[in-house]
Design a protein around this motif. Structure first.
Motif, PDB file in Angstrom:
ATOM      1  N   VAL A  89     -17.255  41.570   4.856  1.00  0.00           N
ATOM      2  CA  VAL A  89     -16.492  42.246   5.910  1.00  0.00           C
ATOM      3  C   VAL A  89     -16.150  43.662   5.460  1.00  0.00           C
ATOM      4  CG1 VAL A  89     -14.267  41.350   5.102  1.00  0.00           C
ATOM      5  CG2 VAL A  89     -14.503  42.032   7.475  1.00  0.00           C
ATOM      6  N   GLU A  90     -16.263  44.587   6.385  1.00  0.00           N
ATOM      7  CA  GLU A  90     -15.876  45.966   6.084  1.00  0.00           C
ATOM      8  C   GLU A  90     -14.362  46.037   5.999  1.00  0.00           C
ATOM      9  OE1 GLU A  90     -17.671  49.156   8.231  1.00  0.00           O
ATOM     10  OE2 GLU A  90     -19.504  47.999   8.564  1.00  0.00           O
ATOM     11  N   SER A  91     -13.886  46.853   5.082  1.00  0.00           N
ATOM     12  CA  SER A  91     -12.440  46.947   4.861  1.00  0.00           C
ATOM     13  C   SER A  91     -11.697  47.445   6.103  1.00  0.00           C
ATOM     14  CB  SER A  91     -12.132  47.833   3.656  1.00  0.00           C
ATOM     15  OG  SER A  91     -12.644  49.127   3.846  1.00  0.00           O
ATOM     16  N   LYS A  92     -12.364  48.203   6.976  1.00  0.00           N
ATOM     17  CA  LYS A  92     -11.670  48.668   8.178  1.00  0.00           C
ATOM     18  C   LYS A  92     -11.317  47.494   9.086  1.00  0.00           C
ATOM     19  CE  LYS A  92     -15.819  49.902  10.759  1.00  0.00           C
ATOM     20  NZ  LYS A  92     -16.597  50.967  11.371  1.00  0.00           N
ATOM     21  N   GLU A  93     -12.140  46.445   9.100  1.00  0.00           N
ATOM     22  CA  GLU A  93     -11.824  45.254   9.888  1.00  0.00           C
ATOM     23  C   GLU A  93     -10.664  44.483   9.260  1.00  0.00           C
ATOM     24  OE1 GLU A  93     -13.012  44.604  12.884  1.00  0.00           O
ATOM     25  OE2 GLU A  93     -14.174  46.449  12.677  1.00  0.00           O
ATOM     26  N   PHE A  94     -10.656  44.447   7.928  1.00  0.00           N
ATOM     27  CA  PHE A  94      -9.578  43.801   7.188  1.00  0.00           C
ATOM     28  C   PHE A  94      -8.258  44.537   7.457  1.00  0.00           C
ATOM     29  CE2 PHE A  94      -8.399  41.627   3.054  1.00  0.00           C
ATOM     30  CZ  PHE A  94      -8.809  40.373   3.454  1.00  0.00           C
ATOM     31  N   ALA A  95      -8.297  45.875   7.382  1.00  0.00           N
ATOM     32  CA  ALA A  95      -7.098  46.691   7.622  1.00  0.00           C
ATOM     33  C   ALA A  95      -6.600  46.510   9.057  1.00  0.00           C
ATOM     34  CB  ALA A  95      -7.408  48.159   7.345  1.00  0.00           C
ATOM     35  N   LYS A  96      -7.532  46.451  10.009  1.00  0.00           N
ATOM     36  CA  LYS A  96      -7.163  46.251  11.406  1.00  0.00           C
ATOM     37  C   LYS A  96      -6.449  44.910  11.594  1.00  0.00           C
ATOM     38  CE  LYS A  96     -10.594  46.330  14.309  1.00  0.00           C
ATOM     39  NZ  LYS A  96     -11.579  46.480  15.400  1.00  0.00           N
ATOM     40  N   ALA A  97      -6.941  43.866  10.918  1.00  0.00           N
ATOM     41  CA  ALA A  97      -6.322  42.540  11.017  1.00  0.00           C
ATOM     42  C   ALA A  97      -4.907  42.548  10.435  1.00  0.00           C
ATOM     43  CB  ALA A  97      -7.186  41.509  10.310  1.00  0.00           C
ATOM     44  N   PHE A  98      -4.720  43.248   9.300  1.00  0.00           N
ATOM     45  CA  PHE A  98      -3.382  43.348   8.717  1.00  0.00           C
ATOM     46  C   PHE A  98      -2.438  44.076   9.668  1.00  0.00           C
ATOM     47  CE2 PHE A  98      -5.350  42.422   4.557  1.00  0.00           C
ATOM     48  CZ  PHE A  98      -4.429  41.516   4.066  1.00  0.00           C
ATOM     49  N   GLY A  99      -2.905  45.190  10.238  1.00  0.00           N
ATOM     50  CA  GLY A  99      -2.074  45.953  11.168  1.00  0.00           C
ATOM     51  C   GLY A  99      -1.689  45.142  12.393  1.00  0.00           C
ATOM     52  N   LYS A 100      -2.651  44.433  12.957  1.00  0.00           N
ATOM     53  CA  LYS A 100      -2.391  43.592  14.125  1.00  0.00           C
ATOM     54  C   LYS A 100      -1.390  42.487  13.780  1.00  0.00           C
ATOM     55  CE  LYS A 100      -4.830  40.836  17.584  1.00  0.00           C
ATOM     56  NZ  LYS A 100      -6.125  40.295  18.016  1.00  0.00           N
ATOM     57  N   GLY A 101      -1.557  41.882  12.608  1.00  0.00           N
ATOM     58  CA  GLY A 101      -0.640  40.822  12.176  1.00  0.00           C
ATOM     59  C   GLY A 101       0.782  41.314  12.019  1.00  0.00           C
ATOM     60  N   ARG A 123      -4.286  52.587   3.777  1.00  0.00           N
ATOM     61  CA  ARG A 123      -5.208  53.458   3.026  1.00  0.00           C
ATOM     62  C   ARG A 123      -5.815  52.718   1.829  1.00  0.00           C
ATOM     63  NH1 ARG A 123      -0.994  57.226   3.726  1.00  0.00           N
ATOM     64  NH2 ARG A 123      -0.431  57.032   1.521  1.00  0.00           N
ATOM     65  N   THR A 124      -5.000  51.916   1.154  1.00  0.00           N
ATOM     66  CA  THR A 124      -5.487  51.161  -0.008  1.00  0.00           C
ATOM     67  C   THR A 124      -6.558  50.165   0.415  1.00  0.00           C
ATOM     68  OG1 THR A 124      -3.341  51.417  -1.104  1.00  0.00           O
ATOM     69  CG2 THR A 124      -4.790  49.682  -1.941  1.00  0.00           C
ATOM     70  N   VAL A 125      -6.317  49.467   1.513  1.00  0.00           N
ATOM     71  CA  VAL A 125      -7.303  48.496   2.008  1.00  0.00           C
ATOM     72  C   VAL A 125      -8.568  49.211   2.452  1.00  0.00           C
ATOM     73  CG1 VAL A 125      -7.778  46.773   3.803  1.00  0.00           C
ATOM     74  CG2 VAL A 125      -5.582  46.746   2.598  1.00  0.00           C
ATOM     75  N   LEU A 126      -8.438  50.316   3.179  1.00  0.00           N
ATOM     76  CA  LEU A 126      -9.623  51.052   3.635  1.00  0.00           C
ATOM     77  C   LEU A 126     -10.470  51.541   2.463  1.00  0.00           C
ATOM     78  CD1 LEU A 126      -8.112  53.090   6.607  1.00  0.00           C
ATOM     79  CD2 LEU A 126      -9.795  51.239   6.743  1.00  0.00           C
ATOM     80  N   ALA A 127      -9.837  51.881   1.352  1.00  0.00           N
ATOM     81  CA  ALA A 127     -10.558  52.375   0.176  1.00  0.00           C
ATOM     82  C   ALA A 127     -11.404  51.288  -0.482  1.00  0.00           C
ATOM     83  CB  ALA A 127      -9.573  52.961  -0.833  1.00  0.00           C
ATOM     84  N   LEU A 128     -11.208  50.040  -0.115  1.00  0.00           N
ATOM     85  CA  LEU A 128     -11.992  48.944  -0.707  1.00  0.00           C
ATOM     86  C   LEU A 128     -13.457  48.991  -0.286  1.00  0.00           C
ATOM     87  CD1 LEU A 128      -9.483  45.967  -0.254  1.00  0.00           C
ATOM     88  CD2 LEU A 128      -9.872  47.349  -2.318  1.00  0.00           C
ATOM     89  N   GLY A 129     -13.746  49.645   0.840  1.00  0.00           N
ATOM     90  CA  GLY A 129     -15.128  49.731   1.313  1.00  0.00           C
ATOM     91  C   GLY A 129     -15.565  48.453   1.991  1.00  0.00           C
ATOM     92  N   VAL A 130     -16.264  47.607   1.265  1.00  0.00           N
ATOM     93  CA  VAL A 130     -16.769  46.345   1.801  1.00  0.00           C
ATOM     94  C   VAL A 130     -16.294  45.209   0.903  1.00  0.00           C
ATOM     95  CG1 VAL A 130     -18.836  44.986   2.313  1.00  0.00           C
ATOM     96  CG2 VAL A 130     -18.813  47.430   2.818  1.00  0.00           C
ATOM     97  N   LEU A 131     -15.745  44.185   1.515  1.00  0.00           N
ATOM     98  CA  LEU A 131     -15.416  42.964   0.784  1.00  0.00           C
ATOM     99  C   LEU A 131     -16.600  42.031   0.951  1.00  0.00           C
ATOM    100  CD1 LEU A 131     -11.727  42.671   1.933  1.00  0.00           C
ATOM    101  CD2 LEU A 131     -12.500  43.047  -0.411  1.00  0.00           C
ATOM    102  N   LYS A 132     -17.114  41.558  -0.176  1.00  0.00           N
ATOM    103  CA  LYS A 132     -18.327  40.738  -0.154  1.00  0.00           C
ATOM    104  C   LYS A 132     -17.997  39.252  -0.173  1.00  0.00           C
ATOM    105  CE  LYS A 132     -20.988  44.218  -2.647  1.00  0.00           C
ATOM    106  NZ  LYS A 132     -19.973  45.204  -2.882  1.00  0.00           N
TER     107      LYS A 132
END
Length: 193
Positions: A89-101, A123-132
């Motif tokens: 998953v791309e970190s932007k999707e992860f960050a979006k989920a945290f924000g929505k939560g 910003r820290t989550v977005l810097a992760l790039g891609v979570l594999k």
């Protein structure tokens, strides 16, 4: 001699059964971990899934078991939410989920009070790039340091001070409007509905 050997094997078997790990969808979670010189117990495990899509398995670790969100949030000492990624998953999707939560579980006043940390966390989550697939993401509450976000055992950025911020993150998983109700039930050791 055989009786002694049988007793020894029985003792080893009993000891190993007490140290068994929880497994969900092939993802293993230790029953106990040490964090900040404190032994934590696995409170529960759950799966973040939408229909057939399985995103991650998660485990909640506390100093002692808690079967309600309020008890888990109020639990003293270190805490950990461990997520084991089951897909890339791309970190932007992860960050979006945290924000929505956070929006679903915090009042506007609570979000405003935490705005600087929420922005830095994003910003820290977005810097992760891609979570594999196979990556392990830990969200640790360390009372002396704050929230530490780690990926595969490596801390990402600086700690986030303040227990209210960790509670805000934890509410994403176990708050009144969690990211996934079955995941919440699993993390609290309750039967999923």
């Amino acid at each position: 001699m055989n009786r002694l050997r049988t007793l020894a094997l029985t003792g080893l078997l009993a000891a190993s059964m007490g140290a068994q790990a929880a497994v969900i969808e092939g993802q293993q979670f230790d029953d106990r971990i040490r964090l900040a010189d404190t032994e934590l117990v696995l409170n529960g495990v759950g799966l973040r899934a939408v229909a057939w899509f399985k995103g991650y398995a998660a485990g909640l670790y506390l100093g002692r078991t808690a079967r309600t969100a309020d008890a888990a949030l109020a639990a003293p000492g270190p805490k950990r939410v461990r997520m084991k990624m089951m897909v890339e998953v791309e970190s932007k999707e992860f960050a979006k989920a945290f924000g929505k939560g956070m929006k679903r579980n915090l009042s506007v006043a609570e979000r405003d009070a935490l705005a600087d940390r929420i922005e830095r966390f994003d910003r820290t989550v977005l810097a992760l790039g891609v979570l594999k697939k196979g990556d392990v993401v830990d969200l640790d509450w360390l009372p002396a340091r704050g929230l530490v976000l780690s990926v595969n055992g490596k801390a990402q950025g600086e700690p986030f001070a303040g227990e209210p911020f960790y509670a805000a993150i934890l509410k994403i998983f176990i708050g009144p409007d969690p990211v996934d109700k079955r995941l919440k039930a699993g993390l609290l050791g309750q039967p999923s509905t």
